[in-house]
Design an enzyme around this catalytic site. Structure first.
Site, PDB file in Angstrom:
ATOM      1  N   ARG A 164       0.776  -1.087  -0.156  1.00 26.29           N
ATOM      2  CA  ARG A 164      -0.036   0.053  -0.092  1.00 26.29           C
ATOM      3  C   ARG A 164       0.974   1.303  -0.048  1.00 26.29           C
ATOM      4  O   ARG A 164       1.813   1.291   0.380  1.00 26.29           O
ATOM      5  CB  ARG A 164      -0.764  -0.162   1.250  1.00 26.29           C
ATOM      6  CG  ARG A 164      -1.787  -0.773   1.413  1.00 26.29           C
ATOM      7  CD  ARG A 164      -2.474  -1.274   2.698  1.00 26.29           C
ATOM      8  NE  ARG A 164      -1.305  -1.573   3.668  1.00 26.29           N
ATOM      9  CZ  ARG A 164      -1.556  -1.900   4.719  1.00 26.29           C
ATOM     10  NH1 ARG A 164      -2.798  -1.669   5.334  1.00 26.29           N
ATOM     11  NH2 ARG A 164      -0.593  -2.325   5.690  1.00 26.29           N
ATOM     12  N   GLY A 197     -16.472   6.338   4.181  1.00 27.41           N
ATOM     13  CA  GLY A 197     -16.021   7.641   3.916  1.00 27.41           C
ATOM     14  C   GLY A 197     -16.570   8.042   2.467  1.00 27.41           C
ATOM     15  O   GLY A 197     -17.696   7.730   2.075  1.00 27.41           O
ATOM     16  N   CYS A 253      -4.630   1.930  -7.545  1.00 27.91           N
ATOM     17  CA  CYS A 253      -4.810   0.676  -7.852  1.00 27.91           C
ATOM     18  C   CYS A 253      -6.333   0.686  -7.889  1.00 27.91           C
ATOM     19  O   CYS A 253      -6.955  -0.080  -8.914  1.00 27.91           O
ATOM     20  CB  CYS A 253      -4.218   0.115  -6.834  1.00 27.91           C
ATOM     21  SG  CYS A 253      -2.671  -0.095  -6.751  1.00 27.91           S
TER      22      CYS A 253
HETATM   23  C1  UDX Z   1      -4.259  -0.731  -2.547  1.00 24.74           C
HETATM   24  C2  UDX Z   1      -3.964  -2.024  -1.770  1.00 24.74           C
HETATM   25  O1  UDX Z   1      -4.511  -2.055  -0.471  1.00 24.74           O
HETATM   26  C3  UDX Z   1      -2.635  -2.880  -2.056  1.00 24.74           C
HETATM   27  O2  UDX Z   1      -2.850  -3.914  -1.478  1.00 24.74           O
HETATM   28  C4  UDX Z   1      -2.599  -2.838  -3.635  1.00 24.74           C
HETATM   29  O3  UDX Z   1      -1.319  -3.359  -3.907  1.00 24.74           O
HETATM   30  C5  UDX Z   1      -2.696  -1.318  -4.055  1.00 24.74           C
HETATM   31  O4  UDX Z   1      -3.847  -0.932  -4.043  1.00 24.74           O
HETATM   32  P1  UDX Z   1      -3.417   1.634  -2.073  1.00 24.74           P
HETATM   33  O5  UDX Z   1      -4.145   1.963  -2.990  1.00 24.74           O
HETATM   34  O6  UDX Z   1      -2.048   2.242  -1.485  1.00 24.74           O
HETATM   35  O7  UDX Z   1      -3.245   0.143  -1.799  1.00 24.74           O
HETATM   36  O8  UDX Z   1      -4.195   2.059  -0.657  1.00 24.74           O
HETATM   37  P2  UDX Z   1      -5.235   1.579   0.314  1.00 24.74           P
HETATM   38  O9  UDX Z   1      -4.814   1.752   1.689  1.00 24.74           O
HETATM   39  O10 UDX Z   1      -5.844   0.146   0.313  1.00 24.74           O
HETATM   40  O11 UDX Z   1      -6.707   2.490   0.216  1.00 24.74           O
HETATM   41  C6  UDX Z   1      -7.193   2.627  -1.049  1.00 24.74           C
HETATM   42  C7  UDX Z   1      -8.225   3.415  -0.996  1.00 24.74           C
HETATM   43  O12 UDX Z   1      -9.304   3.045  -0.263  1.00 24.74           O
HETATM   44  C8  UDX Z   1      -7.920   4.875  -0.281  1.00 24.74           C
HETATM   45  O13 UDX Z   1      -8.607   5.943  -1.015  1.00 24.74           O
HETATM   46  C9  UDX Z   1      -8.799   4.626   1.076  1.00 24.74           C
HETATM   47  O14 UDX Z   1      -9.074   5.959   1.512  1.00 24.74           O
HETATM   48  C10 UDX Z   1      -9.790   4.011   0.816  1.00 24.74           C
HETATM   49  N1  UDX Z   1     -10.217   3.035   1.845  1.00 24.74           N
HETATM   50  C11 UDX Z   1      -9.571   2.173   2.427  1.00 24.74           C
HETATM   51  C12 UDX Z   1     -11.645   3.508   2.516  1.00 24.74           C
HETATM   52  O15 UDX Z   1     -12.418   4.450   1.918  1.00 24.74           O
HETATM   53  N2  UDX Z   1     -12.099   2.905   3.477  1.00 24.74           N
HETATM   54  C13 UDX Z   1     -11.190   1.635   4.076  1.00 24.74           C
HETATM   55  O16 UDX Z   1     -11.793   0.995   5.149  1.00 24.74           O
HETATM   56  C14 UDX Z   1     -10.066   1.528   3.669  1.00 24.74           C
END
Ligand code: UDX
Length: 433
Positions: free
Chosen positions: A154, A253, A260
């Site tokens: 992430r 949210g 990704c």
């Molecule tokens: C994601 C995957 O987690 C990772 O395994 C993959 O390799 C790439 O994509 P990343 O995009 O860095 O990673 O962020 P992540 O922490 O997963 O969050 C993605 C999005 O979801 C963010 O916009 C975050 O705000 C949102 N999110 C995450 C939520 O709205 N609610 C949650 O409970 C978790």
């Protein structure tokens, strides 16, 4: 082991730095000369906690080098990681030309047995295509194997995720290649999933699709909470204790963004389509995610009556905390809509303001959260940076024109906000006036 990494974006850079840290001899390459020059003099192309120190230490200790010479990097490694970008095309299919170009170059320069690993997120069957491109273009008659080893890191915790992965997936039909990959990852002591190339490729898309769906699921529940007066945080807690569900990724949210989830979920729908399957569940996941941003804008409009000439302070621009990445950040849609309605935006983000300047027009960027709150008719929270949780809210209240907070990330306690005298609106939790 001698390791080569081609492409130094998030995945390539974290992979190169961590594999060097484990004691390997790593060369990483990128066609972007400026990026390589920067890296060799300690300038990181991205903000990522712990990255700069890790890169600097491994350069100093001669385990890590950066080059823009692809011939050098291809000849160096026993294992070559392909970590180039796989951006979306206009129709959301995955653009594979960078992966194919690298495969061609490998075919031209390879002069001994190589394990060629694709780490970038790619459609199922890409490994077979990479193998074909190399086989059709190989110059010297040397052996090679192809491996799919998807990356699950992430942003914001890339180094930790790479050093302490939940699992390592290795997809290959060659025992020789699997043994080399196992040896490479042995120091991490992570669970290994050994499978065929196509299953490994699909594990990555399926994982991201599942996580995106989990977010849209809880966002849908939040909508029902808003209508019924229930509390989505308590619901997530109550669900999360069930081990089959788990606590993670149940934060309601303003929807997911980043490089990704939006891209990979759309690409997975396209992949399914190419096999003749209509991936209705994932289409709904994406639709709900788009709606969630519209829903938040509606909350702001309803609270302010009319956006025209309203001053709105924005806290957080990046798609999530601990990154300066603005790709598919929900802030883009939300701020554009507010500006269309005539609102004046003053924004603060601890890391993303430089990148945001390439995205937004006519925003006033602030030195700190207090400046964003000054004279504002509303303060909106778009990214849950931890420093926003520790603000002096009494000071904020005094500085604002109207004590209205609309929180897209549920970072404050509604009762505390009520005591402080704010009109506090959040997602899936009762409004307190
Ligand atoms: C994601 C995957 O987690 C990772 O395994 C993959 O390799 C790439 O994509 P990343 O995009 O860095 O990673 O962020 P992540 O922490 O997963 O969050 C993605 C999005 O979801 C963010 O916009 C975050 O705000 C949102 N999110 C995450 C939520 O709205 N609610 C949650 O409970 C978790």
């Amino acid at each position: 082991m001698k390791i080569s990494v081609i492409g130094v974006g998030y995945v390539g850079l974290a992979t190169a730095a961590v594999l060097a840290e484990l004691g390997n001899d790593v060369i990483a390459a990128d066609i972007d000369k400026k990026k390589i020059e920067g890296l060799n003099s300690g300038i990181m192309p991205i903000f990522e906690p712990g990255l700069r120190e890790l890169v600097a230490r491994n350069i100093r200790e001669n385990r890590l080098r950066f080059t823009h010479d692809n011939r050098e990097v291809i000849r160096h490694g026993e294992i070559i990681f392909i970590c180039v970008g796989t951006p979306p095309k206009e129709n959301w299919e995955t653009e594979l030309k960078y992966v194919k170009n690298v495969a061609m170059e490998i075919a031209h320069h390879m002069d001994s047995y190589k394990v060629i690993v694709h780490k970038s997120t790619v459609p199922v069957e890409t490994g077979d295509n990479v193998r074909k491109v190399i086989r059709d273009n190989i110059k010297k008659s040397v052996d090679f194997d192809v491996v799919s080893n998807p990356e699950f890191l992430r942003e914001g915790s890339a180094i930790k995720d790479t050093l302490e992965p939940d699992r390592v997936v290795i997809g290959s039909d060659s025992q020789r290649a699997i043994d080399m990959m196992k040896k490479l990852y042995d120091p991490l002591k992570a669970p290994l999933i050994i499978t065929d190339i196509r299953s490994a490729e699909l594990i990555k898309h399926a994982s991201n699709a599942f996580l995106a769906t989990k977010i849209s699921f809880i966002n849908s529940v939040a909508r029902i909470c808003d209508m019924s007066g229930a509390d989505v945080e308590k619901i997530a807690e109550g669900m999360g204790h069930d081990k089959r569900i788990g606590k993670e990724f149940l934060n309601a949210g303003i929807g997911y963004g980043g490089s990704c989830f939006p891209k990979d979920s759309q690409a997975f729908i396209k992949i399914a389509e190419s096999y003749g399957y209509d991936y209705k569940l994932l289409k709904a996941t994406n639709e709900i995610n788009e709606e969630q941003k519209e829903y938040f804008v509606k909350k702001i409009k309803d609270a302010l009556n009319n956006l025209n000439d309203k001053r709105i302070g924005v806290l957080g621009l990046s798609f999530k905390p601990n990154t300066d990445d603005m790709r598919f950040a929900p802030s883009i849609y939300i701020i554009n809509e507010l500006q269309k309605g005539g609102a004046k935006i003053k924004a603060y983000d601890p890391e993303a303001m430089e990148k945001a300047k390439q995205v937004f027009n006519s925003i006033e960027y602030c030195r700190d959260p207090y400046e964003a709150a000054k004279d504002a008719d509303a303060l909106i929270i778009l990214t849950e940076w931890s420093e926003f949780r520790e603000l002096d809210m009494e000071k904020i209240k005094k500085m604002m024109n109207h004590s209205l907070i609309i929180d897209g990330r549920n970072i404050y306690n509604p009762e505390n906000m009520k005591k402080l005298g704010f009109h506090y609106i959040s997602i899936g939790r009762k409004e307190v006036v």
